[in-house]
Design a protein around this motif. Structure first.
Motif, short mmCIF file in Angstrom:
data_model
loop_
_atom_site.label_atom_id
_atom_site.label_comp_id
_atom_site.label_asym_id
_atom_site.label_seq_id
_atom_site.Cartn_x
_atom_site.Cartn_y
_atom_site.Cartn_z
N PHE A 150 48.74 39.90 32.23
CA PHE A 150 49.82 39.76 32.75
C PHE A 150 50.10 40.19 34.30
CE2 PHE A 150 51.75 40.21 28.27
CZ PHE A 150 51.41 38.72 27.77
N LEU A 168 47.71 39.87 36.32
CA LEU A 168 47.14 38.77 37.33
C LEU A 168 48.06 38.05 37.63
CD1 LEU A 168 44.43 38.47 38.41
CD2 LEU A 168 43.83 36.94 36.57
N VAL A 169 48.99 37.55 36.51
CA VAL A 169 49.78 36.55 36.66
C VAL A 169 50.89 36.97 37.71
CG1 VAL A 169 51.69 35.24 35.31
CG2 VAL A 169 49.51 35.62 34.28
N ILE A 212 49.64 37.04 40.95
CA ILE A 212 49.40 35.60 41.60
C ILE A 212 50.77 34.99 41.99
CG2 ILE A 212 49.00 33.05 40.94
CD1 ILE A 212 46.74 34.04 39.30
N GLN A 214 46.71 28.32 41.38
CA GLN A 214 48.07 28.14 40.78
C GLN A 214 47.94 26.88 39.84
OE1 GLN A 214 50.99 29.21 41.03
NE2 GLN A 214 50.77 30.79 43.03
N LEU A 236 46.34 27.92 36.58
CA LEU A 236 47.37 29.04 35.98
C LEU A 236 48.14 27.82 35.21
CD1 LEU A 236 48.44 31.67 35.21
CD2 LEU A 236 49.82 31.50 37.26
#
Lengths: 79, 652
Positions: free
Chosen positions: A66, A68-69, A72, B458, B461
C-alpha cells in the motif's frame, strides 16, 4: 551537461514518496517480526505448519505494498 | 472438475466366515475409505475386531526381509507383488536371512582385521591373550595357531573338544572380534586346518611368531612385517564385499517383491482392527466414490454369493465426507496447495481448478523474465528426478515457470536486459529507438516486446488492480453458488450479491477518485460504472443487503474490499523489485567489464552471484505472494474448507 533545476515542490514530493515507502516498510518489518517468531515456534512443535506459517508471515507485506501504491500516486502528482 | 468426487456411504455387514474374502476384495478394488470403528460405550454391541492369526507370522518374516533390505541397501520403489505362496516366501526368506547374516558378519570381521593392521594395533590385540608356558608340557610335537577368528570362544572349544582332548585354547576379544591362540597335537593338523578355514581364520604374522616361539616357547611381541597380513585381510574383505554384491544382485528382486507382498498381507490381516465385530459377525463402514460403487457391490456379491449385506446411501448434511479430488492430470499438481492450506468440504466448490488457472499467471506476471523462467524451469525439471515425493509441487512450478517465460517475452526481459548493444542490435535487425534526456539523445535497441515493465509503472499498476477486480469478482460468484447450494438463494443474494453490486462504486473510487488505475484500463473499466445516481443507489442497496446478510461485521469489513483489491498491486511491486535488482546487477557488471581483465572477472562473478540470489528470490517471492493472493484475498470470498482426505483401503 546543463544543470537541472529541481524545484522545492518536487523535492518535497520525492520526500513524501520515500516516507510512504520507508515508514510502511518499517511497519511491515515490525509486524512480520512478531508473526515470524510465533510461526517458528509453532513449527518447532509441529513441522507440517511450515506452509501456513510461511503464508501468515507474508501477510503484513500488504502494508508496504500500500505504501508503494501511495508513493506511485504521489510521484504521479509531480507529473 | 470443480467438485470433489460424489461419494456414497457404504456399510457391509456379514458373518465372520466371509470376512477374509471381503477384505481381500476390498483391498484389491482399492476404492473404499474405511471409517475406523471406535467403541463408544462399554456395553456397545460391537467390539473392535481382532487381527488374523497369520499376522504374527507375516510380521516376523517382514521384519527379517526389511532388515536385509536396509542392510544390503536394496531399493524397493520398483517392487511388484510377489504372488507365490507364503510358505515358499517364508522358507526362502529364512535361508537368505541366515546367509546374509553370515556374509555381513564375515564382512565386519575382515573390516575389523583390516582396521587393526591399519592402526598398527596387532601387538595390542595379541597382548589380550594370556599366553604362558606351562611347566612340564612337551611342546615339541604341538602345532599352534595364533590369529583372528570369526567365531566365539565357546563354539571353538566345543568343536575342539569333539576332535581331541590334547589342546590348549586361549581366546580374547579385541574390537569385537576374537583373537585366539590354539596349541594342538600335530597329527590333527588337517582337521584343525579345515575347521579354522571354515571360521575364516586369519593368522598373525606366523613366521615371526614361529621364529621366536621355537626358541623361547613364547610368542614374540615384536613384529617386523605386517604388510602381507594387512594385504591378505584387505583382499579377503574385497572378496566378501563382492560376494555380498552378488548376493544383492541375485536376491534383491525377490526381497523387494516379497516385502511388498508381505506388507500388503500384513495390512490386510490387521484391518479387522478397524472394523466393528461381534463374536460371529463383522460390520464395515466407509465411503466409496459413486463411480466405483456398482463394481464394489457386484464384486462383493460375487465373492460371497450374496451372503453379506451391502448398503449404499447418499451422505446427509451432518456427515463429514472424505474428499477425493476429481481433476484432469494437468490440474493435479495444484492439489498440493490445497493440502498445504485445507481441503474443501464436500458440498462446496473445489477451488483447485481456479488455482490452476490463476496461480501460474500471477507467478509468471511477477517473475516475467525469459532467462529466469528458463533457469527455474531447468531447476525444477532436475529436481523432479531427485525428489519424487514432492512431485505435485514441482509440476506446479514447472507450469508456472513456462508461463513466466511467456510473460518474459511479453515484457521483453532476458536476465533483466531489455535492450541489446548497438552492434548486436544492428546484426539482429532490431528497430532502434531514440531516447531524449533533456538536450541529449540516446539511441537504444530494445528487445522486441509488447509491454515494457520498467517504462510503464502506472500501466503495470493498473493491470495488477484489474487482475484483482476480476479475480475477486470471480471469488464472489463462486461464493454465491456455494451459499446458494448450502443455504438457498435468499442467503446467497444477501451475503454475496450485496458485495457484487458494490463493485461499480469501488471501480469509480479506484479510477476517477483515487487515480490508482489510469490510462486505457481506466477507460475500459469506466464502461462498468453507471451514472452517479445509479452507482450510489447500487452502493446503498449493496450496503443494506450486507447489513441484513452479515450484520455489523459486514460493515466493518467494507473497507477490506478496497484493500483486498489494492493488495493485488503486489503483482506489480514484486515484479518491479526483481527487475530493478536485475538491472542494478547488470549495470554494475557492465561498468566492471570496461576496466581490464580483473574487471571482467569480477564482472562475471557479480553477474553469477547477483542473478543467483535474484533467481532464488524470484522463486520464493512470486510463489509466496501468488499463494497469498489466493489464500487470503480470493479464498475468503467463498471458501470454508475443513475437509478430510479420502484414503482408500488397498495398495496405491
Amino acid at each position: 551537461m546543463a544543470a537541472e533545476v529541481i524545484g522545492v515542490g518536487t523535492g518535497l514530493i520525492a520526500i513524501g514518496a520515500s516516507l510512504a515507502v520507508g515508514l510502511t516498510a518499517i511497519a511491515t518489518g515490525m509486524a512480520e517480526q512478531a508473526i515470524g517468531t510465533a510461526a517458528i515456534g509453532a513449527m518447532a512443535e509441529k513441522e507440517e505448519l511450515f506452509g501456513k506459517g510461511l503464508i501468515l508471515t507474508v501477510i503484513p507485506e500488504s502494508i508496504v505494498i500500500f505504501g508503494l501504491v501511495v508513493a506511485i500516486l504521489i510521484i504521479g502528482m509531480a507529473g | 472438475m470443480i467438485k470433489p468426487k460424489d461419494m456414497l456411504k457404504v456399510s457391509v455387514f456379514g458373518p465372520k466366515t466371509y470376512m477374509k474374502s471381503v477384505i481381500d476384495t476390498l483391498y484389491g478394488l482399492n476404492v473404499v475409505h474405511i471409517e475406523d470403528h471406535t467403541k463408544k460405550a462399554e456395553d456397545d454391541v460391537f467390539d473392535i475386531g481382532e487381527p488374523f492369526e497369520e499376522n504374527e507370522r507375516y510380521a516376523e518374516i517382514l521384519v527379517k526381509i526389511r532388515s536385509m533390505i536396509s542392510n544390503l541397501g536394496i531399493k524397493n520403489d520398483q517392487a511388484k507383488e510377489n504372488k507365490t505362496s507364503f510358505d515358499i516366501i517364508s522358507k526362502k526368506a529364512n535361508t537368505l536371512y541366515s546367509d546374509s547374516a553370515a556374509l555381513l558378519r564375515e564382512k565386519e570381521y575382515y573390516t575389523q582385521i583390516a582396521t587393526i593392521y591399519e592402526k598398527k594395533e596387532v601387538e595390542k590385540a595379541l597382548s589380550q591373550l594370556n599366553l604362558y608356558e606351562e611347566e612340564g608340557v612337551d611342546y615339541s610335537d604341538f602345532l599352534y595357531y595364533i590369529g583372528f577368528i570369526n567365531a566365539d570362544n565357546e563354539t571353538l572349544r566345543d568343536q575342539m573338544d569333539r576332535m581331541t582332548k590334547k589342546f590348549v585354547l586361549t581366546s580374547s576379544s579385541y574390537r569385537g572380534i576374537t583373537v585366539t591362540a590354539l596349541f594342538v597335537e600335530a597329527k590333527k593338523k588337517e582337521k584343525v586346518d579345515k575347521l579354522f578355514e571354515n571360521h575364516n581364520f586369519s593368522p598373525i604374522d606366523t613366521p615371526v611368531i614361529k621364529a621366536s616361539f621355537e626358541t623361547k616357547a613364547k610368542p614374540a611381541y615384536r613384529f617386523i612385517k605386517l604388510d602381507r597380513e594387512h594385504d591378505n585381510a584387505k583382499t579377503s574383505l574385497m572378496k566378501v564385499k563382492n560376494r555380498i554384491e552378488e548376493f544383492k544382485k541375485e536376491h534383491s528382486e525377490f526381497l523387494a517383491d516379497s516385502e511388498l507382498r508381505l506388507r500388503m498381507e500384513s495390512e490386510k490381516s490387521e484391518s479387522p482392527l478397524r472394523f466393528a465385530s461381534t463374536k460371529n459377525s463383522f460390520y464395515i463402514r466407509g465411503w466409496v466414490p459413486k463411480v466405483n460403487s456398482k463394481k464394489l457391490e457386484e464384486s462383493l456379491n460375487k465373492i460371497t454369493g450374496g451372503k453379506v449385506h451391502i448398503d449404499l446411501k447418499k451422505p446427509d448434511k451432518k456427515d463429514n465426507v472424505p474428499i477425493a479430488f476429481d481433476h484432469p492430470k494437468i490440474v493435479e499438481p495444484f492439489e498440493a496447495f490445497m493440502d498445504l492450506y485445507t481441503l474443501p468440504s464436500y458440498k462446496e466448490i473445489d477451488p483447485t481448478f481456479f488455482m490452476f488457472l490463476t496461480f501460474p499467471i500471477f507467478f509468471g506476471f511477477m517473475l516475467g523474465d525469459v532467462g529466469y523462467g528458463l533457469v527455474v524451469l531447468g531447476l525444477f525439471l532436475a529436481l523432479k528426478k531427485t525428489m519424487p515425493g514432492a512431485k505435485n509441487f514441482i509440476n506446479a512450478f514447472i507450469i508456472a515457470s513456462l508461463v513466466s517465460i511467456i510473460f518474459g517475452m511479453v515484457f521483453g526481459e532476458y536476465f533483466g536486459y531489455e535492450e541489446v548493444s548497438p552492434g548486436l542490435g544492428k546484426m539482429l535487425g532490431i528497430h532502434p529507438e531514440e531516447l531524449v534526456h533533456g538536450e541529449e539523445t540516446e539511441i537504444i535497441y530494445p528487445i522486441p516486446h509488447i509491454f515494457s515493465r520498467s517504462h510503464g509503472i502506472q500501466e503495470l499498476l493498473s493491470m495488477s488492480i484489474l487482475f484483482g477486480i476480476v479475480h475477486l469478482f470471480i471469488g464472489y460468484i463462486i461464493g454465491f453458488i456455494n451459499v446458494w447450494k448450502a443455504h438457498g438463494i435468499k442467503h446467497a443474494i444477501l451475503e454475496k450479491v450485496g458485495w457484487m453490486i458494490m463493485f461499480p462504486g469501488v471501480i469509480y473510487l479506484l479510477t476517477d477518485f483515487l487515480g490508482v488505475v489510469t490510462g486505457y484500463i481506466a477507460v475500459m473499466l469506466s464502461v462498468l460504472v453507471p451514472p452517479m445516481p445509479i452507482m450510489i443507489g447500487l452502493a446503498v442497496l449493496g450496503l443494506i443487503l450486507i447489513v441484513i446478510g452479515e450484520g455489523a461485521r459486514g460493515v466493518v469489513e467494507l473497507p477490506a474490499l478496497i484493500s483486498n483489491i489494492l493488495s493485488y498491486a503486489r503483482l506489480m511491486a514484486v515484479g518491479l523489485a526483481s527487475l530493478s535488482l536485475a538491472l542494478v546487477i547488470n549495470d554494475l557488471a557492465g561498468q566492471m567489464f570496461k576496466s581490464g581483465v580483473i574487471g571482467v572477472i569480477s564482472g562475471i562473478l557479480i553477474l553469477i552471484l547477483g542473478h543467483t540470489i535474484n533467481i532464488a528470490l524470484g522463486i520464493l517471492s512470486p510463489f509466496l505472494h501468488s499463494l497469498r493472493l489466493h489464500y487470503v484475498e480470493f479464498f475468503t470470498k467463498f471458501f470454508h474448507g475443513g475437509g478430510r482426505k479420502y484414503k482408500s483401503f488397498g495398495w496405491r
